[in-house]
Design a protein around this motif. Structure first.
Motif, short mmCIF file in Angstrom:
data_model
loop_
_atom_site.label_atom_id
_atom_site.label_comp_id
_atom_site.label_asym_id
_atom_site.label_seq_id
_atom_site.Cartn_x
_atom_site.Cartn_y
_atom_site.Cartn_z
N LEU A 50 0.83 -1.21 0.00
CA LEU A 50 0.00 0.00 0.00
C LEU A 50 0.86 1.26 0.00
O LEU A 50 0.51 2.25 -0.65
N ILE A 98 2.15 1.97 -3.58
CA ILE A 98 1.16 2.47 -4.54
C ILE A 98 0.54 3.80 -4.12
O ILE A 98 -0.30 4.34 -4.85
N GLU A 99 0.96 4.34 -2.98
CA GLU A 99 0.41 5.62 -2.51
C GLU A 99 0.52 6.72 -3.55
O GLU A 99 -0.39 7.55 -3.69
N GLU A 141 -4.76 6.63 -10.60
CA GLU A 141 -5.61 5.65 -11.29
C GLU A 141 -5.16 5.47 -12.74
O GLU A 141 -5.08 4.35 -13.24
N ARG A 158 -2.73 -2.15 -11.49
CA ARG A 158 -4.07 -2.52 -11.00
C ARG A 158 -4.26 -4.03 -11.07
O ARG A 158 -4.80 -4.64 -10.15
N MET A 171 -2.46 -5.68 -8.21
CA MET A 171 -3.18 -5.48 -6.96
C MET A 171 -4.33 -6.47 -6.82
O MET A 171 -4.50 -7.11 -5.78
N GLU A 182 -8.84 2.49 -6.77
CA GLU A 182 -9.19 2.91 -5.41
C GLU A 182 -9.94 1.80 -4.66
O GLU A 182 -9.69 1.58 -3.47
N LYS A 219 -7.41 -0.78 -3.57
CA LYS A 219 -6.63 -0.33 -2.42
C LYS A 219 -7.41 -0.59 -1.13
O LYS A 219 -6.83 -1.07 -0.14
N LYS A 220 -8.70 -0.30 -1.13
CA LYS A 220 -9.51 -0.53 0.06
C LYS A 220 -9.61 -2.01 0.40
O LYS A 220 -9.52 -2.41 1.56
N LYS A 278 -6.36 -3.23 1.85
CA LYS A 278 -6.13 -2.72 3.20
C LYS A 278 -6.83 -3.56 4.26
O LYS A 278 -6.28 -3.82 5.33
#
Length: 152
Positions: free
Chosen positions: A20, A23-24, A28, A43, A46, A92, A95-96, A99
Motif C-alpha cells: 500500500l 502504490i500511494e 488511477e 491494478r 493489486m 481505489e 486499495k480498500k 487494506k
C-alpha cells in the motif's frame, strides 16, 4: 492464539502495508498503463494479490466464494487487463480491499490455521501454510509493481 500465529498475521499486515505504501503515489491512470515488456499493469497486480490468498484457501478448504468468480476472470492466473470491463474494481476500490484483507483473513480463519485438510500443491495442508506461501507470492508481485513504477 499462538504466538507464531500472531506473528504470521503481523507479517501479513506488515507486507500489505508495504504494498500500500508503494502504490500511494500511483494515480488511477498510471495504475492502468502496461509498460512495454510487461504483461500486466499495477491494478492487475493489486487484484491478483487480493485474489491469490482467497484462491489458495479455497483450493485447500473447498469452501467456494461466489464473489471470487468475477475476480478470477479479471485477476486470475493467465488473465490480463484486456479482461477488464466496467465491473472490474477500480484502483481505489482495490486499495480498500487490500487494506482490509489481512484483518478479514484473521477474523475468518484465525482459529482454523492448524486445521488439517487433504494436501494441495507443495504439500500444503493447513491455512497457516497457505498464508505463508501467499506472503512469498505477494512479495513477487510487489517487485513487479516496483518495476512497473520505474518504467512509468
Amino acid at each position: 492464539m499462538k504466538q507464531r500465529h500472531k506473528i504470521l498475521f503481523q507479517q501479513l499486515e506488515s507486507y500489505r502495508s508495504e504494498v500500500l505504501h508503494v502504490i500511494e503515489t500511483v494515480t488511477e491512470d498510471l495504475a492502468d498503463i502496461i509498460p512495454t515488456g510487461f504483461h500486466n499493469n499495477i491494478r492487475w497486480n493489486m487484484g491478483h494479490i487480493y485474489l491469490d490468498q482467497y484462491l489458495w484457501i479455497e483450493a485447500l478448504t473447498n469452501e467456494k466464494d461466489k464473489e471470487l468468480v468475477a475476480f478470477q476472470s479479471w485477476f486470475g492466473y493467465g488473465t490480463s487487463p484486456t479482461n477488464f470491463n466496467d465491473e472490474t474494481p477500480s484502483f481505489e476500490a482495490l486499495k480498500k480491499l487490500l487494506k482490509v484483507q489481512p484483518s478479514q483473513l484473521k477474523e475468518k480463519y484465525g482459529d482454523r490455521l492448524e486445521v488439517g485438510f487433504p494436501p494441495i500443491d507443495m504439500s500444503m495442508n493447513t491455512i497457516e501454510q497457505v498464508l505463508i506461501r501467499t506472503i512469498f507470492h505477494e512479495g513477487m508481485h510487489l517487485q513487479t509493481i516496483l518495476d512497473i513504477k520505474k518504467f512509468l
